[in-house]
Every structure is written in C-alpha cells, then in structure tokens.
Design a protein around this motif. Structure first.
Motif, PDB file in Angstrom:
ATOM      1  N   TYR A   1      52.816  43.111  39.996  1.00  0.00           N
ATOM      2  CA  TYR A   1      52.179  41.820  39.770  1.00  0.00           C
ATOM      3  C   TYR A   1      50.957  42.025  38.874  1.00  0.00           C
ATOM      4  O   TYR A   1      50.372  43.110  38.862  1.00  0.00           O
ATOM      5  CB  TYR A   1      51.764  41.192  41.100  1.00  0.00           C
ATOM      6  N   PRO A   2      50.564  40.975  38.137  1.00  0.00           N
ATOM      7  CA  PRO A   2      49.448  41.141  37.198  1.00  0.00           C
ATOM      8  C   PRO A   2      48.190  41.720  37.830  1.00  0.00           C
ATOM      9  O   PRO A   2      47.481  42.497  37.197  1.00  0.00           O
ATOM     10  CB  PRO A   2      49.203  39.720  36.698  1.00  0.00           C
ATOM     11  N   SER A   3      47.935  41.362  39.106  1.00  0.00           N
ATOM     12  CA  SER A   3      46.699  41.852  39.717  1.00  0.00           C
ATOM     13  C   SER A   3      46.736  43.367  39.932  1.00  0.00           C
ATOM     14  O   SER A   3      45.720  43.969  40.235  1.00  0.00           O
ATOM     15  CB  SER A   3      46.460  41.156  41.050  1.00  0.00           C
ATOM     16  N   GLN A   4      47.909  43.953  39.779  1.00  0.00           N
ATOM     17  CA  GLN A   4      48.011  45.406  39.983  1.00  0.00           C
ATOM     18  C   GLN A   4      47.965  46.176  38.665  1.00  0.00           C
ATOM     19  O   GLN A   4      48.339  47.335  38.623  1.00  0.00           O
ATOM     20  CB  GLN A   4      49.319  45.727  40.717  1.00  0.00           C
ATOM     21  N   LEU A   5      47.551  45.497  37.590  1.00  0.00           N
ATOM     22  CA  LEU A   5      47.514  46.153  36.282  1.00  0.00           C
ATOM     23  C   LEU A   5      46.078  46.349  35.813  1.00  0.00           C
ATOM     24  O   LEU A   5      45.179  45.625  36.212  1.00  0.00           O
ATOM     25  CB  LEU A   5      48.239  45.296  35.236  1.00  0.00           C
ATOM     26  N   SER A   6      45.912  47.277  34.917  1.00  0.00           N
ATOM     27  CA  SER A   6      44.606  47.440  34.284  1.00  0.00           C
ATOM     28  C   SER A   6      44.460  46.401  33.181  1.00  0.00           C
ATOM     29  O   SER A   6      45.440  45.770  32.775  1.00  0.00           O
ATOM     30  CB  SER A   6      44.494  48.835  33.690  1.00  0.00           C
ATOM     31  N   GLY A   7      43.240  46.247  32.693  1.00  0.00           N
ATOM     32  CA  GLY A   7      42.990  45.253  31.657  1.00  0.00           C
ATOM     33  C   GLY A   7      43.859  45.452  30.428  1.00  0.00           C
ATOM     34  O   GLY A   7      44.462  44.505  29.912  1.00  0.00           O
ATOM     35  N   GLY A   8      43.940  46.682  29.966  1.00  0.00           N
ATOM     36  CA  GLY A   8      44.720  46.954  28.766  1.00  0.00           C
ATOM     37  C   GLY A   8      46.206  46.687  28.985  1.00  0.00           C
ATOM     38  O   GLY A   8      46.895  46.205  28.087  1.00  0.00           O
ATOM     39  N   GLN A   9      46.674  46.985  30.190  1.00  0.00           N
ATOM     40  CA  GLN A   9      48.081  46.720  30.500  1.00  0.00           C
ATOM     41  C   GLN A   9      48.344  45.223  30.549  1.00  0.00           C
ATOM     42  O   GLN A   9      49.340  44.737  30.015  1.00  0.00           O
ATOM     43  CB  GLN A   9      48.446  47.359  31.845  1.00  0.00           C
ATOM     44  N   ARG A  10      47.418  44.473  31.157  1.00  0.00           N
ATOM     45  CA  ARG A  10      47.579  43.013  31.200  1.00  0.00           C
ATOM     46  C   ARG A  10      47.650  42.452  29.791  1.00  0.00           C
ATOM     47  O   ARG A  10      48.447  41.571  29.484  1.00  0.00           O
ATOM     48  CB  ARG A  10      46.400  42.363  31.906  1.00  0.00           C
ATOM     49  N   GLN A  11      46.791  42.987  28.948  1.00  0.00           N
ATOM     50  CA  GLN A  11      46.739  42.518  27.587  1.00  0.00           C
ATOM     51  C   GLN A  11      48.084  42.715  26.893  1.00  0.00           C
ATOM     52  O   GLN A  11      48.588  41.841  26.204  1.00  0.00           O
ATOM     53  CB  GLN A  11      45.647  43.296  26.843  1.00  0.00           C
TER      54      GLN A  11
END
Ligand SMILES: Nc1ncnc2c1ncn2[C@@H]1O[C@H](COP(=O)(O)OP(=O)(O)OP(=O)(O)O)[C@@H](O)[C@H]1O
Ligand SMILES: [Mg+2]
Lengths: 278, 349
Positions: free
Chosen positions: B133-143
C-alpha cells in the motif's frame, strides 16, 4: 501487543496510562456487566431459555434490533449524503444546518419523543398528510423507526465529517485526470476512503438506536408483540419485581449488541487495513 | 502532441495568478518550468490538465481546442507534488486505475491490464512492490508509482508538479537522471515544475522562467543561463553579483565613480549591473573602475570566496566573489574588480 516489555518507546508513561485505563474500564464497564451476568445465573438454564424464547421477549428483541438496524442503514445513507453536502458545498445557511445536526444529541430524549409524537400524530404537521395516504406513524413500529433515525443521524455525520474534510481533493483530481467519471470517482476512490468512518458511524448509530428508550416509548404505542421495544420490556419486568426475567432479557441484548459491535469492529479493521493512517 | 497556450489569464479574486501567458511546447519536448513560489507554475499546469479553467485565453493540443474537454478526455498524465496516490489501493491497483475506469467499449480485458501494469512497474523498477500500500513506500517510491499511474493511460502529455520536491538531494539526483532517460525512451511531451535550477538546466531541453504570473523567458538551458533577457532571470538563474549603477550617455557610474565598462544602450538612468560570480576578476587597484575592500575570506576546497564591500551612492554593497587560491587576499585590502562578462538592466524602481 506486548506491553512495555524491554522495547524502548518514545512516549513514556505506558505503564501508568495502561494501568489506569484497565482499572477505569473495569470499574465503569466490566463490573456492572459482570453483575448482570451473575444475576442471570440465579435462573436455571431451562428458565432462562423459557424467558428469552417467550413470544413477547422474542418480538421485543426483534423489534429493537431489527428496527435499529434499519434505522442505522438509513442513517448511513442519509448521513453520508448530508455530510457530503455540508463539507463539499457552500450554500446559504450551511452553518445553521451543520448546527442542526447536533440537535438529537442535545435534546433530552423525552422532549424528542414528545416532539416526534406530536409531529406524527394523526393531526400533526406530518402525521395528517401521511394519514391521508394511509400511513400511520405514531403508535406503530414505524414510529419507533422514525425515532431511531432521529437520534442516530448525528453519529454518522459527526464521525464521517472530519475524515471527509481531511480527504485530499487532489485524490479526486487524480481520478478525474486518469479518466474516471464522477460515479467512478465516488465509488472507487471516495467511498472506500470513507469506509472505516462510515462503518464507525453506522455502529454508533445502531448501538444508540438499540439502547434508545426515552424518545421511543412516547411514539411507539408500546403494544406487546407489535411496538414494544426490549428496553421497555425490561423496565416492565422490573416494575413487576421479576428481576431475573429482566436480567435474562438484558443479557441477551448485551450478547447480541456485543456480537454486532464485534462484527462491525472486524469490518472496520479490515477497511482500515486497506486505508492505513498516514 | 504539441501544446499551445495562448494569452491565458487566471484570476483568484482580484489577484492575477496568470497574467497573459503564452507558451508553445513542441511535440516530444521535456520542458522545465522554473519560478519562485507563487509565480503561477502549478496554476498553469492545472489549466493545461483541465483541473482548473482560465478566465480567458486558449489551450490547444495539436492545434485542437482543449478547454472544451474534460480532464479525463485530454490524455494528460498529471503527477501531483504530493503524489495523491489512492491510499486504499495497492500499488498495483493504483497503477491499474486508469485502465479499469475506461469506458466498457474500449476497456482491455483483465489479462491485458495485468500485463500492462506489470510493464509499467518494470519501467519504474518497482515491480517488487506491487502488493504494497502507498503508506508502506518511501517518498521516492511513491513518486515513481505516481508516475507509473499517470503513464498507464498512455498520455500524450505528461505534467509533473515538482516531482522531486519532497525528496532528499541524493534521491532527487537519481530520479532526475532516470526521468531524463525515461523521456528519451517514451518521448512524450512533458512539462515539469521545479524550484531547483540545477535540475531544470540539467534535465530539460528547454526552460521557462516565470515570475508573478508572467513568463519572463523561454529558451534552452544554456540560453537562459548565458543570455538572460530580464533582470529577474539574471538574478534568479545562477548566482549573480548585483550592483546598483547609474547609466547616462552610455557611461556607467557606481556612485560618483565612473566604471570603465560600456552600457549597451544610451540613457537608462538608475540600473543594475549583473555579473556572474565567476566572471568577476580581481585586478590591481588604482586603474580606474570598480574597487572594493576585502571583508572576509573563506576557502572551500579549490576555491576561495571573498566578501568585498563596494561603496556606491546607495550605500555600501557587499558582494561575494570567487578567487583562485593562489591569489592571496588580506582583510582590509583594497582590490580592483574587473567584470569579464556583465549585463546591465534598467531599474526604474
Ligand atoms: N485556489 C486558489 N485560491 C486563491 N489563490 C490561489 C489559489 N490557487 C493559487 N492561488 C494563488 O495563485 C498564485 C500562484 O499559485 P501557484 O500555486 O500556481 O504557485 P506556484 O508557482 O506553483 O508556487 P509554488 O512554487 O509555491 O508551488 C499564488 O499567489 C497563490 O496564492
Ligand atoms: Mg506549485
């Protein structure tokens, strides 16, 4: 959930707050409930089954839980729509409407009962036109339902409102620019994000409606088997000094309520897992 | 697809967030939009994407009016500054979203959708995260997921609002190079907003500099850096030494001191002299022209940086210049300053 064992925490005071919480909840909630159960053990199993399967008890339970469930469903839908309008649109009188939502919270239940009964009486403002259509509200199960809807609405609105306010409008814009139409945006993006809050609101409205006494007994008519709610039956049994009977009904109510809350809680957990808090 | 923006005005109340903006983005361009906070960059992107509407002006894609089309019909991939991922959906479902909401008549079957999403996740090198889920990603990964989601609809225009704004310097640099090569691979017309001029100059084919709702200059990175058209651009792009001067009859004066440099045009009155820090040379004093007193000297590795106080009729100005290590400078020493390259802009204020 291992308590403060070994692992270091950023926030101190785990032991103190945990201890206080458990003690407090035990005194305020668990102890009275335990008392209730103990009292019901004065009955033999056969007596207990007899009481709770008697026609009058079963009907009362059915009326209480069934109508509360229906009322909570209606509140879920209507509350959802009201929240949407209050949060998303700017219209004259919005603040007043927003304040009106709290009226069922604030009104003494007896006052609400009298007001609703007058309103829906055969000659009341709403009762008269409805009577023309052949619909009787006051002194019928429909009246109970109306009272339950009335007292439940703020629970849905107030639990969902802050979540909807916090919902990032960019989420909707992202959906729109990815080609979702209005309906897809609502059903696939907005509603799932609100689901945990909606479920909480539903559970609270349901619980309140099951337990509601004051406003319902005024409008219900209280005919055994037809419009008699379980809490009223308990009061009646108490006034007849049939304490054990009252307790047995109470225990059943407690168990059913517990089951429902537990089920809703599980659904919330499931929904929350899918919308983890940031 | 090319984008033409013509004479766009967008007001919020009385405030003009965009003030007669004209911009043409040729097909396949990777354009950087630079400008200080509040200059209207996001507003411009939102109008192109159809998330906002201008008060007047036109937007056309390949010559066709785009303003009459809803955002979903514009084929624009928009990457939000704060990602705007769907929190209740897995990475996979986020990327699949644009494919799943297509009208039934054109919607692909499940297997095709899955294959396409996998392809996109491979492209952003995050295939292994597809069930998170998005909350389990780092900023760069979300991007990068936000980018993959935008690419899923095969957009003909890609708009990125400060795509790397929230990331640390190292990750930014990585993603920057990565964006550059991605663009080479898929060659979709793209505009990205950035605060970071190094990023803009390094990644983009062309750079647009905005200020106060207006476009100040459009050009290649070299062009914008070497030939700033306005005082704002000179001051905003790269580091500049700025001195208040007076120009009349082609002669430049700092306070009462005439400088031995020439102004391009005749009579400009109060003006500003812009010199890049590395274009200011130290010369022996007493030869006429600019002089200053050394105030403070610092060294960073191979260079030595000096604060030099220059006095003019608007008081003393401290300028910072870079000097080679072998030129020794003492506090209080008076030095001559000779700009190798410079620009003068009228400054009526
Ligand atoms: N919805 C709005 N209502 C009122 N004013 C707005 C609104 N959106 C933007 N503005 C104003 O318009 C101006 C331009 O905003 P915009 O978001 O385009 O700036 P920006 O260049 O993207 O800035 P930043 O680099 O800080 O993101 C700002 O002064 C902002 O306050
Ligand atoms: Mg912005």
């Amino acid at each position: 959930m291992k308590g403060g064992s070994g692992r270091r925490r950023t926030l101190p005071g785990f032991g103190l707050t945990m201890g206080l919480t458990l003690t407090w909840l035990s005194i305020i909630i668990l102890l009275p409930l335990a008392g209730l159960f103990l009292k019901s053990f004065e009955l033999s199993l056969a007596q207990f089954v007899d009481i709770v399967t008697s026609r009058r008890t079963l009907n009362a339970l059915k009326i209480s839980f069934g109508l509360a469930f229906l009322a909570a469903l209606v509140n879920l839908v209507m509350g959802g729509i009201i929240v949407w309008a209050l949060v998303r649109y700017r219209f004259p009188g919005r603040r007043i409407f927003d304040a009106i939502v709290d009226v069922p919270f604030a009104l003494p239940t007896a006052v609400a009962g009298i007001a609703l009964t007058t309103l829906f009486a055969q000659n009341g403002w709403l009762g008269a036109p409805l009577a023309e259509l052949g619909i009787k509200v006051s002194f019928t199960p429909l009246g109970i339902f109306v009272a339950m809807v009335f007292i439940g609405i703020p629970f849905v609105v107030r639990t969902v409102q802050p979540v909807l306010i916090d919902l990032d409008p960019e989420i909707e814009e992202a959906a729109a620019s990815l080609g979702a139409n209005r309906w897809q945006t609502v059903s696939r993006v907005i509603l799932p994000s609100l689901l945990p809050a909606l479920l909480t609101g539903f559970a609270l409205a349901f619980a309140r409606a099951v337990g509601e006494y004051g406003s319902v007994i005024f409008i219900a008519g209280n005919l055994p088997n037809v419009s008699e709610i379980a809490p009223l039956l308990i009061v009646i049994r108490l006034s007849e000094f049939r304490y054990a009977d009252a307790t047995a009904i109470a225990v059943v109510m407690l168990l059913v309520a517990f089951l429902v809350i537990f089920a809703v809680n599980r659904m919330q957990r499931w929904a929350q897992l899918r919308v983890p808090a940031h | 697809m090319s984008i033409e923006v013509r004479n766009i005005v967008k007001k919020f109340g009385d405030f003009a967030a965009l003030d007669h903006v004209d911009l043409t983005v040729p097909h396949g361009e990777l354009m950087a939009l630079l400008g200080p906070s509040g200059s209207g960059k996001t507003t411009l992107l939102r109008i192109i994407a159809g998330l906002d509407w201008p008060d007047s002006g036109e937007v056309a894609f390949d010559g066709e009016n785009a303003l009459s089309r809803a955002p979903g019909e514009r084929s624009v991939g928009f990457v939000f500054q704060h990602y705007a991922l769907f929190r209740h959906m897995t990475v996979f479902e986020n990327v699949a979203f644009g494919l799943r909401v297509q009208p039934r008549s054109v919607r692909k079957d499940e297997a095709t959708i899955r294959a396409r999403v996998k392809e996109l996740l491979d492209l952003v090198q995050l295939d292994w995260l597809s069930s998170r889920y998005p909350s389990q990603l780092s900023g760069g990964q979300r991007q990068r997921i936000a980018l993959a989601r935008a690419l899923a609809i095969e957009p003909r225009v890609l708009l990125l609002d400060e795509p790397f704004g929230a990331l640390d310097a190292k990750v930014r640099k990585e993603l920057r190079t990565w964006l550059r090569s991605l663009h080479e691979e898929i060659n979709v017309t793209s505009i990205f907003v950035t605060h970071d001029q190094e990023e803009a100059l390094e990644v983009a084919n062309s750079v647009v500099v905005m200020d106060k709702g207006r476009i100040e200059q459009i050009g290649t990175p070299t062009d914008v850096y070497d030939n700033p058209q306005t005082a704002f651009v000179h001051g905003f792009i790269g580091e500049s030494i700025v001195l208040p001067v007076e120009v009349d009859d082609g002669r430049v004066r700092l306070g009462d001191t005439p400088l031995n440099i020439a102004a391009e045009r005749g009579n400009m009155g109060p003006s500003k002299l812009f010199v890049r820090r590395h274009d200011m040379q130290i010369s022996p004093p007493g030869w006429g022209g600019l002089e200053g007193t050394v105030r403070r000297v610092r060294t960073f590795g191979p260079i030595q940086r000096a604060d030099i106080a220059v006095s003019g009729n608007r008081g003393e100005t401290i300028i910072e210049i870079d000097v080679p290590r072998d030129r020794e400078l003492r506090d209080g020493e008076v030095v001559g300053l000779q700009p190798r390259r410079y620009r003068i802009f009228a400054d009526p204020a």
